[in-house]
Design a protein around this motif. Structure first.
Motif, mmCIF file in Angstrom:
data_model
loop_
_atom_site.group_PDB
_atom_site.id
_atom_site.type_symbol
_atom_site.label_atom_id
_atom_site.label_comp_id
_atom_site.label_asym_id
_atom_site.label_seq_id
_atom_site.Cartn_x
_atom_site.Cartn_y
_atom_site.Cartn_z
ATOM 1 N N SER A 1 0.834 -1.200 0.000
ATOM 2 C CA SER A 1 0.000 0.000 0.000
ATOM 3 C C SER A 1 0.868 1.250 0.000
ATOM 4 O O SER A 1 2.075 1.204 0.279
ATOM 5 C CB SER A 1 -0.932 0.011 1.214
ATOM 6 O OG SER A 1 -0.178 0.061 2.415
ATOM 7 N N ASN A 2 0.205 2.372 -0.298
ATOM 8 C CA ASN A 2 0.859 3.679 -0.229
ATOM 9 C C ASN A 2 -0.138 4.660 0.369
ATOM 10 O O ASN A 2 -1.204 4.896 -0.222
ATOM 11 C CB ASN A 2 1.306 4.139 -1.623
ATOM 12 C CG ASN A 2 1.958 5.507 -1.614
ATOM 13 O OD1 ASN A 2 1.265 6.521 -1.668
ATOM 14 N ND2 ASN A 2 3.275 5.549 -1.541
ATOM 15 N N ARG A 3 0.160 5.174 1.553
ATOM 16 C CA ARG A 3 -0.667 6.154 2.243
ATOM 17 C C ARG A 3 -2.141 5.720 2.317
ATOM 18 O O ARG A 3 -3.053 6.483 2.071
ATOM 19 C CB ARG A 3 -0.534 7.528 1.587
ATOM 20 C CG ARG A 3 0.868 8.136 1.756
ATOM 21 C CD ARG A 3 1.047 9.415 0.963
ATOM 22 N NE ARG A 3 1.137 9.146 -0.462
ATOM 23 C CZ ARG A 3 1.341 10.072 -1.391
ATOM 24 N NH1 ARG A 3 1.446 11.342 -1.045
ATOM 25 N NH2 ARG A 3 1.420 9.741 -2.671
ATOM 26 N N GLY A 4 -2.344 4.452 2.669
ATOM 27 C CA GLY A 4 -3.692 3.941 2.884
ATOM 28 C C GLY A 4 -4.363 3.365 1.658
ATOM 29 O O GLY A 4 -5.422 2.734 1.773
ATOM 30 N N ALA A 5 -3.796 3.527 0.481
ATOM 31 C CA ALA A 5 -4.355 2.952 -0.745
ATOM 32 C C ALA A 5 -3.629 1.640 -1.031
ATOM 33 O O ALA A 5 -2.399 1.620 -1.135
ATOM 34 C CB ALA A 5 -4.206 3.917 -1.910
#
Length: 216
Positions: A176-180
Motif C-alpha cells: 500500500s501507499n498512504r492507505g491505498a
C-alpha cells in the motif's frame, strides 16, 4: 546436736539453693562459662528471588524485505501471471517475461520501502539501472496506478508499506501507499484503492530470486 553442726548444715542448704537457682537460667558452654538459656533463636530470612518478565521475542524481518534479495511478485488470485513494470512504464501483470519482473523492496525509515525494479536474465544486457515504483494520480475519475520513476527515497509516492497477511513456508503480503492498497481490477489492471472504497485488497507472494543486483 551441737550449734556448730547445725550452722554447717544450714550453710550447705544455702549453697545448694544458690546452685539450683543459677542452674535454672544458665547452661555452661565448652569453656565452663554459664550461657543464658531461653534466648530466642534467630532464623535467617529466606533469600528473595526476583523474577523479571522475559522480554518479548523480536520479530525478524523476512529476508525478502531486507533490501539484499531480489524477488518476483505474484498476486495470490492471479492466473499464471506475475507483476511486471512494463517498458511503457506502468505496473501490470504479464504471462510472459516482458518488462521488469525482478524487484528489490529496500527498507526506509518508519517501516516503509522503496520498490526497485530490474530486468531479468532474459533481457540479455543485465538488470539495468534501478527504476522505482511511484504512485500516479490521474486527477480524474480514473483510479490510482503505479508507474516507474527515478528512485527518490524522500518522494512520498515511492514510499510503500508492505505488511504480512499470512505465514507458512511462503508468506503473503499486502502492498500500500498512504492507505491505498494495491489490487487487481478486471477493468483497469493493477490499481491502488483505499479499502473502504473497494473489495478486500489482494495479497501478494514475494518469491526469492537470489541476491539483489550489486550497487542497489
Amino acid at each position: 546436736m551441737s550449734v556448730n553442726r547445725w550452722l554447717a548444715g544450714a550453710g550447705l542448704m544455702v549453697l545448694a539453693a544458690a546452685a539450683g537457682g543459677c542452674g535454672a537460667g544458665t547452661t555452661p558452654d565448652a569453656s565452663g562459662t554459664p550461657a543464658p538459656t531461653g534466648a530466642p533463636t534467630s532464623t535467617a530470612a529466606p533469600a528473595e528471588t526476583s523474577t523479571s518478565p522475559s522480554a518479548p521475542a523480536a520479530t525478524a524481518t523476512p529476508a525478502v524485505l531486507s533490501g539484499t534479495r531480489q524477488v518476483t511478485i505474484v498476486r495470490v488470485d492471479a492466473f499464471e501471471s506475475g507483476v511486471s513494470l512494463s517498458d511503457e512504464g506502468r505496473l501490470t501483470e504479464a504471462v510472459d517475461d516482458s518488462g521488469r519482473q525482478l524487484f528489490v523492496p529496500t527498507p526506509l525509515d518508519g517501516g516503509l520501502y522503496l520498490i526497485k525494479a530490474y530486468y531479468g536474465r532474459s533481457h540479455g544486457s543485465g538488470p539495468g539501472e534501478a527504476v522505482c515504483w511511484q504512485v500516479r494520480n490521474p486527477r480524474n475519475t480514473q483510479p490510482l496506478s503505479v508507474e516507474g520513476a527515478a528512485c527518490k527515497q524522500d518522494e512520498p509516492g515511492q514510499q510503500f508499506e508492505i505488511t504480512t497477511t499470512g505465514g507458512g513456508d511462503t508468506p503473503t503480503f499486502q502492498i500500500s501507499n498512504r492507505g491505498a492498497l494495491l489490487r487487481g481490477s478486471a477493468q483497469h489492471g493493477l490499481i491502488l484503492e483505499e479499502l473502504g472504497d473497494a473489495p478486500p485488497a489482494d495479497s501478494f507472494r514475494l518469491v526469492d530470486n537470489g541476491p539483489a543486483p550489486a550497487g542497489g
